[in-house]
Design a protein around this motif. Structure first.
Motif, PDB file in Angstrom:
ATOM      1  N   ILE A 212      72.806  10.639  42.657  1.00 49.65           N
ATOM      2  CA  ILE A 212      72.994  11.311  43.949  1.00 49.65           C
ATOM      3  C   ILE A 212      73.684  12.654  43.750  1.00 49.65           C
ATOM      4  N   LEU A 213      74.657  12.703  42.850  1.00 53.59           N
ATOM      5  CA  LEU A 213      75.316  13.975  42.546  1.00 53.59           C
ATOM      6  C   LEU A 213      74.326  14.956  41.922  1.00 53.59           C
ATOM      7  N   ALA A 214      73.461  14.462  41.055  1.00 49.88           N
ATOM      8  CA  ALA A 214      72.462  15.329  40.423  1.00 49.88           C
ATOM      9  C   ALA A 214      71.484  15.885  41.453  1.00 49.88           C
ATOM     10  N   ALA A 215      71.241  15.123  42.528  1.00 45.12           N
ATOM     11  CA  ALA A 215      70.296  15.545  43.571  1.00 45.12           C
ATOM     12  C   ALA A 215      70.990  16.289  44.706  1.00 45.12           C
ATOM     13  N   GLY A 216      72.225  16.682  44.503  1.00 46.19           N
ATOM     14  CA  GLY A 216      72.929  17.449  45.525  1.00 46.19           C
ATOM     15  C   GLY A 216      73.319  16.646  46.744  1.00 46.19           C
ATOM     16  N   GLY A 217      73.539  15.346  46.574  1.00 50.01           N
ATOM     17  CA  GLY A 217      73.938  14.493  47.684  1.00 50.01           C
ATOM     18  C   GLY A 217      72.792  13.749  48.333  1.00 50.01           C
ATOM     19  N   PHE A 218      71.573  13.984  47.867  1.00 53.11           N
ATOM     20  CA  PHE A 218      70.399  13.316  48.430  1.00 53.11           C
ATOM     21  C   PHE A 218      70.209  11.961  47.755  1.00 53.11           C
ATOM     22  N   VAL A 219      69.944  10.930  48.578  1.00 52.09           N
ATOM     23  CA  VAL A 219      69.727   9.581  48.042  1.00 52.09           C
ATOM     24  C   VAL A 219      68.221   9.375  47.891  1.00 52.09           C
ATOM     25  N   SER A 220      67.754   9.477  46.673  1.00 51.82           N
ATOM     26  CA  SER A 220      66.322   9.367  46.388  1.00 51.82           C
ATOM     27  C   SER A 220      65.894   7.903  46.326  1.00 51.82           C
ATOM     28  N   PRO A 221      64.585   7.639  46.304  1.00 50.87           N
ATOM     29  CA  PRO A 221      64.130   6.250  46.140  1.00 50.87           C
ATOM     30  C   PRO A 221      64.648   5.613  44.853  1.00 50.87           C
TER      31      PRO A 221
END
Length: 409
Positions: A227-236
């Motif tokens: 989630i940190l790597a995605a900038g706070g986005f929760v991916s599948p």
């Protein structure tokens, strides 16, 4: 279509009182006409009665003349009032009412067309949930989300010794791919220098090596890094890691928090609240997700249509446990005093080593004064003034403890 039916019904209901008033007005006009006719008939009968009385000799000529004059005067007044009532009724009342009704209906339609969304279809709950599920199912993958995150210089600003350690660990693990401790250390240090993608890849190796022994915390930490790597986005992919964590421990705080965040990002604030509210209740003041939940949960509740008031923050000051109180009941006064002193000393040691909140400093000062150790309480008050001197609000909280101790007014 349902909306327009309801809107039309409301408009007609708003016009109904106007129509009722007009109908009453017309009824009153008819009633007024009927009353005037009755009065005129009475007066005509009275004139006939005067003539009969005159013919029978009951009335003299002068009396009959005066009676005729009085009855005639009353007839003229009644006729005048009747004619005045007719003239007072506005001729265009009906057309005015129709114009008002058209204006109300037309104005309402125009306002809705200008401010509303006439072509926006109805969204019943089941439909909204279906849309949210579709958004969730079609959201970005982990790689797509990471591609949208701007590059950060965090790793470049990291301590060079730590960066060198990470480089050495990477090289060493190339020849030792199944070394658990090495991958655990690599995952932790990659995260410390801001390389979150490399961190969760290393953490995935930790989970691979552990196999069935991988814990909820292992999966939760990997999800956190993703989630940190995605900038706070929760991916599948991060959601899958969270699900694995919750299967092993349904109360894992990190997994519960980020699962709630995932639902919030996919238009399901009701599910977010369902996860966050119990987590907020059972969290400790030091839990990292607690301030994030407290900042957002009221807005989440409002979006979910739930009435909710955020409870006061727990200051983290814990008194004696139920077991302590039960044991204290069998103690002598001296033993109870020693128990209290032990708790105060524990608080003092923790504040000296780890620091603490202004409330904890205030409690320590007042507790020491209560135990008779006033000089030590004063010394700690002086230390607190140095620590919290730059923040008047926090210093005021500590001052409250000094005031309770009795050496500050």
């Amino acid at each position: 279509m349902t909306f327009w039916i309801i809107a039309t019904a409301i408009a007609l209901l708003s016009i109904a009182p106007i129509a009722l008033v007009l109908r009453r007005g017309r009824g009153m006009g008819a009633q007024s006409t009927s009353t005037a006719e009755i009065e005129m008939k009475v007066y005509r009968d009275q004139l006939k009665e005067v003539e009969r009385d005159l013919a029978r000799g009951v009335l003299s000529l002068d009396d009959a003349k005066r009676a005729r004059t009085e009855v005639s005067r009353r007839m003229l007044e009644a006729d005048k009032e009747h004619q005045g009532g007719k003239a007072g009724a506005p001729k265009g009342t009906l057309w005015g009412a129709i114009a008002l009704a058209v204006a109300l209906l037309g104005g309402g339609v125009w306002l809705y067309g200008d401010l509303g969304q006439p072509k926006y279809e109805d969204l019943p709950l089941a439909h909204r949930i279906a849309l949210a599920d579709e958004i969730r199912a079609t959201r970005m993958s982990q790689d797509e989300a990471e591609a949208k995150v701007p590059a950060t210089p965090m790793a470049q600003q990291a301590d060079q010794q730590l960066v060198d350690l990470v480089i050495k660990l990477r090289a060493a693990l190339q020849s030792r791919p199944d070394e658990l401790e090495g991958h655990m250390l690599l995952a932790r240090n990659e995260a410390n220098i801001g390389n979150f993608r490399e961190a969760y890849l290393a953490q995935s190796e930790v989970i691979r090596i552990k196999g069935a022994e991988a814990t909820a915390e292992d999966y939760a930490q990997m999800a956190n890094m993703m989630i940190l790597a995605a900038g706070g986005f929760v991916s599948p992919e991060a959601e899958t890691a969270l699900s694995n964590a919750l299967k092993r421990d349904p109360n894992n705080g990190i997994a519960v928090f980020f699962s709630g965040l995932m639902f919030a990002q996919n238009d399901r604030p009701d599910m977010t609240f369902r996860l966050w509210q119990p987590l907020l209740t059972r969290s400790e003041p030091t839990d990292p997700w607690l301030p994030l939940i407290r900042e957002q949960i009221e807005a989440v509740a409002q979006a979910a249509g739930i009435r909710y008031t955020l409870p006061p923050a727990n200051d983290g000051l814990k008194g004696p446990s139920a077991e302590d109180m039960e044991n204290a009941a069998d103690m002598t006064p001296q033993e109870r005093q020693e128990m209290i002193r032990g708790m105060v000393e524990g608080l003092s040691a923790r504040l000296a080593n780890e620091g603490g909140t202004p409330e904890e400093w205030a409690r320590l000062i007042s507790s020491l004064a209560m135990l008779g150790d006033t000089e030590r309480a004063k010394a700690i008050w002086g230390e607190a003034q140095v620590i919290f001197g730059a923040d008047p609000a926090k210093l005021a909280v500590v001052r409250g403890g000094a005031e309770r101790a009795g050496f500050v007014e």
